[in-house]
Design a protein around this motif. Structure first.
Motif, PDB file in Angstrom:
ATOM      1  N   GLY A  94       0.816  -1.209   0.000  1.00 49.20           N
ATOM      2  CA  GLY A  94       0.000   0.000   0.000  1.00 49.20           C
ATOM      3  C   GLY A  94       0.848   1.256   0.000  1.00 49.20           C
ATOM      4  N   GLN A  95       1.923   1.244   0.781  1.00 48.24           N
ATOM      5  CA  GLN A  95       2.815   2.402   0.837  1.00 48.24           C
ATOM      6  C   GLN A  95       3.428   2.706  -0.520  1.00 48.24           C
ATOM      7  N   TYR A  96       3.787   1.649  -1.257  1.00 47.91           N
ATOM      8  CA  TYR A  96       4.455   1.819  -2.546  1.00 47.91           C
ATOM      9  C   TYR A  96       3.479   1.847  -3.723  1.00 47.91           C
ATOM     10  N   LYS A  97       2.180   1.797  -3.415  1.00 45.79           N
ATOM     11  CA  LYS A  97       1.129   1.869  -4.441  1.00 45.79           C
ATOM     12  C   LYS A  97       1.151   0.674  -5.401  1.00 45.79           C
ATOM     13  N   TYR A  98       1.495  -0.502  -4.882  1.00 41.70           N
ATOM     14  CA  TYR A  98       1.398  -1.743  -5.660  1.00 41.70           C
ATOM     15  C   TYR A  98       0.029  -2.345  -5.353  1.00 41.70           C
ATOM     16  N   THR A  99      -0.974  -1.804  -5.995  1.00 43.15           N
ATOM     17  CA  THR A  99      -2.365  -2.112  -5.663  1.00 43.15           C
ATOM     18  C   THR A  99      -2.684  -3.596  -5.793  1.00 43.15           C
ATOM     19  N   GLU A 100      -2.210  -4.229  -6.860  1.00 40.92           N
ATOM     20  CA  GLU A 100      -2.475  -5.659  -7.072  1.00 40.92           C
ATOM     21  C   GLU A 100      -1.961  -6.504  -5.903  1.00 40.92           C
ATOM     22  N   ILE A 101      -0.766  -6.189  -5.464  1.00 38.79           N
ATOM     23  CA  ILE A 101      -0.154  -6.932  -4.359  1.00 38.79           C
ATOM     24  C   ILE A 101      -0.875  -6.600  -3.054  1.00 38.79           C
ATOM     25  N   GLU A 102      -1.194  -5.345  -2.862  1.00 39.90           N
ATOM     26  CA  GLU A 102      -1.919  -4.935  -1.658  1.00 39.90           C
ATOM     27  C   GLU A 102      -3.261  -5.668  -1.561  1.00 39.90           C
ATOM     28  N   LEU A 103      -3.999  -5.741  -2.653  1.00 47.72           N
ATOM     29  CA  LEU A 103      -5.304  -6.413  -2.655  1.00 47.72           C
ATOM     30  C   LEU A 103      -5.157  -7.915  -2.426  1.00 47.72           C
ATOM     31  N   HIS A 107      -6.649  -9.946   0.750  1.00 52.28           N
ATOM     32  CA  HIS A 107      -7.475 -11.152   0.634  1.00 52.28           C
ATOM     33  C   HIS A 107      -6.908 -12.274   1.515  1.00 52.28           C
ATOM     34  N   LEU A 108      -5.597 -12.473   1.471  1.00 48.93           N
ATOM     35  CA  LEU A 108      -4.965 -13.489   2.323  1.00 48.93           C
ATOM     36  C   LEU A 108      -5.199 -13.174   3.796  1.00 48.93           C
ATOM     37  N   HIS A 109      -5.083 -11.901   4.146  1.00 55.01           N
ATOM     38  CA  HIS A 109      -5.306 -11.472   5.526  1.00 55.01           C
ATOM     39  C   HIS A 109      -6.727 -11.836   5.949  1.00 55.01           C
ATOM     40  N   GLY A 110      -7.690 -11.564   5.085  1.00 52.83           N
ATOM     41  CA  GLY A 110      -9.074 -11.924   5.379  1.00 52.83           C
ATOM     42  C   GLY A 110      -9.250 -13.429   5.561  1.00 52.83           C
ATOM     43  N   MET A 111      -8.581 -14.210   4.714  1.00 47.31           N
ATOM     44  CA  MET A 111      -8.648 -15.668   4.849  1.00 47.31           C
ATOM     45  C   MET A 111      -8.091 -16.116   6.197  1.00 47.31           C
ATOM     46  N   LEU A 112      -7.012 -15.473   6.622  1.00 45.63           N
ATOM     47  CA  LEU A 112      -6.380 -15.834   7.895  1.00 45.63           C
ATOM     48  C   LEU A 112      -7.262 -15.513   9.094  1.00 45.63           C
ATOM     49  N   GLU A 113      -8.128 -14.540   8.936  1.00 49.42           N
ATOM     50  CA  GLU A 113      -8.995 -14.142  10.044  1.00 49.42           C
ATOM     51  C   GLU A 113     -10.212 -15.056  10.176  1.00 49.42           C
ATOM     52  N   GLN A 114     -10.473 -15.882   9.176  1.00 52.69           N
ATOM     53  CA  GLN A 114     -11.582 -16.836   9.240  1.00 52.69           C
ATOM     54  C   GLN A 114     -11.116 -18.091   9.965  1.00 52.69           C
TER      55      GLN A 114
END
Length: 125
Positions: A94-103, A107-114
């Motif tokens: 996000g800091q470097y504006k790599y939107t694809e990687i950030e998204l 998504h992985l972060h969301g999966m980890l929270e389930q």
């Protein structure tokens, strides 16, 4: 620097999460949990770059495939996906504006929270 999403690593991370191969650590743990340069070198020596590249969400296409400089945004320790690694990748992308990687990291972060059981059920379908 031209960095794009490493689709293979993203798929690998999703598979590992679905299999329950995760470490639910705290955000600030990544400095202690991330592989050291010596760990990376040993992994490459044992498994080669074809396996090494699966652990990095970003590809710097200005560098050759068989160099460590090509691979950015690690998310695990060559065994498991680390929550702190995913969160670090998400934040830095996000800091470097790599939107694809950030998204992808989000998504992985969301999966980890389930709950892990939910992932296992999805992977078996």
């Amino acid at each position: 620097m031209s960095v794009k999403l490493n689709e293979r690593a993203y798929a690998h991370a999703r598979e590992l999460i679905a299999a329950g191969r995760t470490v639910h650590d705290d955000r600030d743990d990544w400095s202690e949990h991330r592989p050291t340069a010596a760990d990376e070198n040993a992994f490459i020596e044992r498994h080669g770059f074809s396996e090494y590249r699966k652990w990095y969400l970003g590809l710097d296409v200005e560098h050759d495939e068989d160099t460590k400089a090509r691979y950015k945004f690690p998310y695990g320790d060559f065994t498991d996906v680390h929550r702190c690694g995913v969160m670090s990748a998400e934040s830095r992308a996000g800091q470097y504006k790599y939107t694809e990687i950030e998204l992808a990291a989000a998504h992985l972060h969301g999966m980890l929270e389930q709950p892990v059981q939910a992932h296992r059920g999805q992977s078996e379908q």
